[in-house]
Design an enzyme around this catalytic site. Structure first.
Site, PDB file in Angstrom:
ATOM      1  N   GLY A  39       0.856  -1.183   0.000  1.00  0.00           N
ATOM      2  CA  GLY A  39       0.000   0.000   0.000  1.00  0.00           C
ATOM      3  C   GLY A  39       0.887   1.225   0.000  1.00  0.00           C
ATOM      4  O   GLY A  39       1.884   1.287   0.736  1.00  0.00           O
ATOM      5  N   ALA A  42       1.394   2.912   3.489  1.00  0.00           N
ATOM      6  CA  ALA A  42       2.177   2.067   4.388  1.00  0.00           C
ATOM      7  C   ALA A  42       3.619   1.949   3.911  1.00  0.00           C
ATOM      8  O   ALA A  42       4.557   1.977   4.719  1.00  0.00           O
ATOM      9  CB  ALA A  42       1.534   0.690   4.496  1.00  0.00           C
ATOM     10  N   ASP A 253       7.616   4.732  -3.849  1.00  0.00           N
ATOM     11  CA  ASP A 253       7.330   4.892  -2.420  1.00  0.00           C
ATOM     12  C   ASP A 253       8.626   4.933  -1.612  1.00  0.00           C
ATOM     13  O   ASP A 253       8.721   5.651  -0.605  1.00  0.00           O
ATOM     14  CB  ASP A 253       6.446   3.746  -1.925  1.00  0.00           C
ATOM     15  CG  ASP A 253       5.081   3.732  -2.587  1.00  0.00           C
ATOM     16  OD1 ASP A 253       4.610   4.817  -2.982  1.00  0.00           O
ATOM     17  OD2 ASP A 253       4.497   2.648  -2.720  1.00  0.00           O
TER      18      ASP A 253
END
Length: 308
Positions: A39, A42, A253
């Site tokens: 995710g 996260a 990310d």
């Protein structure tokens, strides 16, 4: 004050390693499978926490075994989970990921409980959020919740960073203009601006239009070509690093998690971007998402190997 608030998604990554995608109606044997925590929210929180950041996570998990695993994972990295809430009768978010032999990937997203993260949840965490140095957002939760978080940050003089992923058309220009940081990749930048973005030069031109609209800092991630900055501190590009990529899943990310960690400590954008480009490159040499993110010690070792 350097605590970082990440308001966003959590997913369970269902990673299948494949030689190629099957055609319609075709069944193929795949050489490998892995289950992991993911995710975008996260991932960014875990990357920052692995490097030593103090992180507060706002997200929602489902009413299933995946939720227990997600909570335990956050806690293992010292992430503040006071505002990670369970949703009765709802599944956790999942992300089936297909990784090909050339390291490229295809991803499906099922939001599950993430779709229930609401503006009221931000208000409920207001006291804790006001103690944070930065609010970090993505688009795997409802856009109204993202907009409310941007408004909250502006009202309380807390810098806000938005990673506009997954790409979403028709984002509110009014809310984008309130951002301190917008961190898109090339395709996301193209969708937001309506311009063709297929090179650093075209990315630079598109980013300039966003800065002109009011965004203070635009950072465009360029994959192997590094990252581009356009904003109040001028214009520059941090070159990429040449590494043997095994799995590019979660590289964006990784970049953001490293950037927010370093920026929240020293407010030096160029230095934070330089670290983030290296951290992202390091991440693609491993497999999976969070499992490929090095902690501070492993990242230092990566730097030493580069310098050798």
């Amino acid at each position: 004050m350097s605590k970082i608030a990440v308001i966003g998604s959590n997913m369970v990554d269902l990673i299948t390693y494949i030689d190629r995608m099957p055609a319609q109606g075709e069944t193929l044997e795949a050489p490998g499978f892995a289950l992991g925590c993911g995710g975008k929210g996260a991932n960014q929180a875990v990357a920052a926490a692995k490097l030593g950041a103090e992180v507060l996570m706002l997200t929602k998990v489902g009413d299933d075994l995946f939720a227990d695993n997600t909570l335990a994972n956050f806690q293992r990295f010292g992430i503040d989970t006071r505002y990670v809430q369970r949703m009765p009768g709802v599944s956790s978010g999942v992300a089936p990921i297909f990784v090909q032999a050339d390291s490229h990937n295809s991803i499906l997203i099922v939001k599950g409980a993430n779709a229930h993260l609401a503006p009221a949840d931000i208000d409920a965490a207001a006291q804790a959020l006001r103690e944070c140095a930065l609010i970090v957002l993505q688009l795997e939760i409802n856009v109204d919740t993202v907009y409310h978080a941007i408004e909250f940050g502006r009202a309380h003089n807390i810098p806000v960073l938005l990673n506009p992923a997954p790409a979403l058309p028709g984002l509110s220009r009014e809310h984008l203009a309130q951002l301190d940081f917008l961190v898109p990749n090339e395709s996301e930048l193209a969708l937001i601006t309506g311009q063709t973005v297929d090179s650093p030069a075209s990315a630079h031109k598109a980013a300039q239009t966003l800065v002109a609209s009011g965004i203070r800092h635009v950072i465009v991630t360029l994959g192997q070509q590094g990252a581009l900055y356009v904003g109040e501190e001028g214009e520059f590009q941090i070159p990429g690093l040449s590494v043997a990529a095994r799995d590019t899943t979660g590289a964006g990310d990784a970049f953001i998690g490293c950037f927010i960690h370093h920026w929240s400590r020293n407010r030096d954008i160029r230095a934070a971007m330089t670290q983030a480009v290296a951290y992202s490159a390091c991440s693609v040499t491993g497999l999976g998402t969070q499992t490929s993110y090095p902690d501070a010690h492993a990242f230092a070792e990566f730097h030493r190997r580069l310098d050798a």
